[in-house]
Design an enzyme around this catalytic site. Structure first.
Site, PDB file in Angstrom:
ATOM      1  N   GLY A   1       0.833  -1.192   0.000  1.00 25.14           N
ATOM      2  CA  GLY A   1       0.000   0.000   0.000  1.00 25.14           C
ATOM      3  C   GLY A   1       0.869   1.243   0.000  1.00 25.14           C
ATOM      4  O   GLY A   1       2.021   1.200   0.461  1.00 25.14           O
TER       5      GLY A   1
ATOM      6  N   GLN B   1       3.283  10.003   1.157  1.00 33.46           N
ATOM      7  CA  GLN B   1       4.554   9.268   1.266  1.00 33.46           C
ATOM      8  C   GLN B   1       5.489   9.568   0.098  1.00 33.46           C
ATOM      9  O   GLN B   1       6.682   9.256   0.185  1.00 33.46           O
ATOM     10  CB  GLN B   1       4.305   7.756   1.325  1.00 33.46           C
ATOM     11  CG  GLN B   1       3.621   7.306   2.605  1.00 33.46           C
ATOM     12  CD  GLN B   1       3.476   5.803   2.611  1.00 33.46           C
ATOM     13  OE1 GLN B   1       2.511   5.271   2.092  1.00 33.46           O
ATOM     14  NE2 GLN B   1       4.454   5.115   3.184  1.00 33.46           N
TER      15      GLN B   1
ATOM     16  N   HIS C   1      -2.554   7.647   6.753  1.00 31.11           N
ATOM     17  CA  HIS C   1      -1.527   8.517   6.145  1.00 31.11           C
ATOM     18  C   HIS C   1      -2.145   9.824   5.646  1.00 31.11           C
ATOM     19  O   HIS C   1      -1.523  10.883   5.719  1.00 31.11           O
ATOM     20  CB  HIS C   1      -0.859   7.823   4.959  1.00 31.11           C
ATOM     21  CG  HIS C   1       0.276   6.903   5.324  1.00 31.11           C
ATOM     22  ND1 HIS C   1       1.410   7.345   5.959  1.00 31.11           N
ATOM     23  CD2 HIS C   1       0.460   5.580   5.111  1.00 31.11           C
ATOM     24  CE1 HIS C   1       2.249   6.311   6.126  1.00 31.11           C
ATOM     25  NE2 HIS C   1       1.690   5.225   5.635  1.00 31.11           N
TER      26      HIS C   1
ATOM     27  N   CYS D   1       5.654  -0.139   7.387  1.00 29.19           N
ATOM     28  CA  CYS D   1       5.355   1.011   6.539  1.00 29.19           C
ATOM     29  C   CYS D   1       6.615   1.375   5.768  1.00 29.19           C
ATOM     30  O   CYS D   1       7.707   1.372   6.348  1.00 29.19           O
ATOM     31  CB  CYS D   1       4.915   2.183   7.414  1.00 29.19           C
ATOM     32  SG  CYS D   1       4.528   3.677   6.499  1.00 29.19           S
ATOM     33  N   LEU D   2       6.464   1.703   4.489  1.00 27.32           N
ATOM     34  CA  LEU D   2       7.632   2.080   3.683  1.00 27.32           C
ATOM     35  C   LEU D   2       8.270   3.378   4.199  1.00 27.32           C
ATOM     36  O   LEU D   2       9.427   3.645   3.906  1.00 27.32           O
ATOM     37  CB  LEU D   2       7.229   2.242   2.207  1.00 27.32           C
ATOM     38  CG  LEU D   2       6.720   0.961   1.528  1.00 27.32           C
ATOM     39  CD1 LEU D   2       6.242   1.266   0.116  1.00 27.32           C
ATOM     40  CD2 LEU D   2       7.788  -0.126   1.508  1.00 27.32           C
TER      41      LEU D   2
ATOM     42  N   HIS E   1      -4.677   1.656   7.214  1.00 31.93           N
ATOM     43  CA  HIS E   1      -3.311   2.177   7.364  1.00 31.93           C
ATOM     44  C   HIS E   1      -3.080   3.338   6.382  1.00 31.93           C
ATOM     45  O   HIS E   1      -2.556   4.393   6.766  1.00 31.93           O
ATOM     46  CB  HIS E   1      -2.315   1.030   7.115  1.00 31.93           C
ATOM     47  CG  HIS E   1      -0.875   1.427   7.123  1.00 31.93           C
ATOM     48  ND1 HIS E   1       0.024   0.967   8.060  1.00 31.93           N
ATOM     49  CD2 HIS E   1      -0.156   2.242   6.304  1.00 31.93           C
ATOM     50  CE1 HIS E   1       1.224   1.477   7.818  1.00 31.93           C
ATOM     51  NE2 HIS E   1       1.137   2.261   6.757  1.00 31.93           N
ATOM     52  N   GLU E   2      -3.506   3.141   5.115  1.00 29.66           N
ATOM     53  CA  GLU E   2      -3.270   4.177   4.101  1.00 29.66           C
ATOM     54  C   GLU E   2      -4.140   5.408   4.361  1.00 29.66           C
ATOM     55  O   GLU E   2      -3.692   6.541   4.162  1.00 29.66           O
ATOM     56  CB  GLU E   2      -3.512   3.626   2.690  1.00 29.66           C
ATOM     57  CG  GLU E   2      -2.637   2.434   2.295  1.00 29.66           C
ATOM     58  CD  GLU E   2      -1.164   2.591   2.603  1.00 29.66           C
ATOM     59  OE1 GLU E   2      -0.637   3.727   2.546  1.00 29.66           O
ATOM     60  OE2 GLU E   2      -0.517   1.576   2.916  1.00 29.66           O
TER      61      GLU E   2
HETATM   62 NI    NI Z   1       2.489   3.337   5.609  1.00 31.98          NI
END
Ligand code: NI
Length: 165
Positions: free
Chosen positions: A48, A53, A147, A101-102, A143-144
């Site tokens: 995701g 991000q 963000h 998470c990236l 989660h997204e």
């Molecule tokens: Ni994330």
């Protein structure tokens, strides 16, 4: 050719901002941005990605569950871009699962998320869709969407650790 974009890391201001709704669907940059987000997500082997991000303060996410080293039991799905996503229903049931998470690459934590959700979102032509998701994919969407509101999973984890259930 889609471009791989730099990933914002925890501590960068963009990750703490509330992202703005996509309003100009005629902007020719919009399909490019989504294609670049997809290329970036695939290059990072993520499940995701949210636009903040990649330093874009817009309410756009891509959900792309697939089994990988980090999530060997993740279900397969075609990558799904969602513009202006809103979670319009949440199950009362919750589930505990591991997240990473990236933008927070050195950490993972077990978090509670709503087990099932219904999400409403627009596609690149501004058309609205609704979709029901459960379990791991519902977790990615939550989660997204966090963000887009400037929330990273370690903050959720801290909240949950501080709140008796
Ligand atoms: Ni994330």
């Amino acid at each position: 050719m889609p471009e791989i974009l730099p990933l914002a890391q925890q501590g960068e201001a963009i990750l703490q901002q509330v992202a703005l709704p996509v309003s100009d669907f005629s902007d020719p940059q919009l399909p490019c941005l989504v294609a670049n987000m997809l290329a970036t997500l695939q290059a990072a082997k993520g499940v995701g990605l949210a636009a903040p991000q990649v330093f874009i303060p817009l309410r756009i996410i891509i959900v792309a569950s697939h089994p990988n080293q980090r999530y060997p039991n993740a279900p397969h799905m075609a990558p799904q871009p969602m513009l202006n996503p809103q979670i319009i229903w949440r199950s009362s049931e919750q589930s505990l699962g591991e997240e990473g998470c990236l933008s927070v690459p050195q950490q993972r934590a077990k978090l509670w998320r709503d087990y099932a959700i219904r999400v409403r979102y627009q596609d690149l032509t501004a058309q609205w869709h609704e979709q029901h998701y459960e379990d791991f994919i519902a977790r990615i969407v939550q989660h997204e969407c966090d963000h887009l509101d400037g929330v990273l999973f370690p903050e959720r984890y801290q909240q949950q650790a501080a709140t008796p259930t």
